[in-house]
Design an enzyme around this catalytic site. Structure first.
Site: not given
Length: 227
Positions: A45, A117
């Site tokens: 992320d 991610e």
């Protein structure tokens, strides 16, 4: 024990992993046991936000912080990540527990976005920042290229379509639910969007009616651009 395909070649989108366990972990959901991908998701992320921020900074030299923040939010939102994951057929490679497999977890936006991610983090840990950045930018280039003009960044497709029509004193679009399918945990919606002037009819699908309407509106905007 997971019920999905247990064998994963240690290659992803052209990157041959020196440490194949990183890719295996990135593709392993919590429901499949440990090690799973939540720690990698955390790192991925942050990496994705950095890579997208770099691109926006370079591409929009006159944009202020607010515009770049809104654009980044558009690009890294869950539905956008899930769309990228689907384009990579990531769901077919996920390692899920029996419960998630039964309820269609490999198609769920949240699981796909988290896995993407995690894969980004695995690419970084295995190949370094440059290799990670180059691969991620290939995935996100279509989304970067499709960003609306700077003054419209942050406005969703339905709002942009409505404003375009109102500015020209034309009738607003009509949205109609065409199909609702799937069980309670894996619903899909298909919505039609019809414009009177210009005469355009598009369709969109999504995991909610609102998402399907947004997709149909985006398709209409793309058609208008081609008129």
């Amino acid at each position: 024990m997971a019920t999905s395909n247990p064998s994963h070649a240690a290659v992803f989108e052209g990157h041959a992993f020196a440490d194949g366990s990183l890719l295996t972990q990135a593709l392993s959901h919590r429901s499949a046991g440990s090690p799973h991908n939540e720690r990698l998701e955390f790192l991925g992320d942050a990496l994705l936000n950095l890579i997208i921020a770099e691109q926006l900074y370079a591409r929009w030299p006159k944009a202020d912080e607010g515009a770049m923040t809104r654009a980044r939010a558009e690009l890294v939102r869950e539905s956008a990540l899930a769309a990228v994951a689907r384009s990579l057929d990531l769901g077919a490679r996920l390692n899920l527990g029996p419960g998630e497999m039964k309820t269609g977890g490999h198609r769920r936006d949240s699981i796909l976005a988290d896995a993407l991610e995690a894969v980004i983090a695995a690419l970084y840990l295995d190949g370094g920042l440059d290799a990670c950045r180059n691969t991620v930018l290939q995935w996100f280039e279509p989304l970067l290229a499709a960003l609306p003009p700077l003054h419209q960044v942050g406005k969703d497709a339905k709002t942009r379509l409505q404003e375009w029509l109102q500015a020209r004193q034309r009738a607003l679009p009509v949205y109609v639910l065409l199909e609702e399918s799937g069980d309670e945990h894996d619903k899909r919606f298909r919505v039609g969007c019809t414009l009177a002037d210009p005469t355009i009819a598009t369709e969109g699908s999504g995991t909610s009616r609102r998402a399907a309407e947004q997709a149909a509106a985006e398709a209409a905007l793309q058609r208008i651009a081609l008129e």
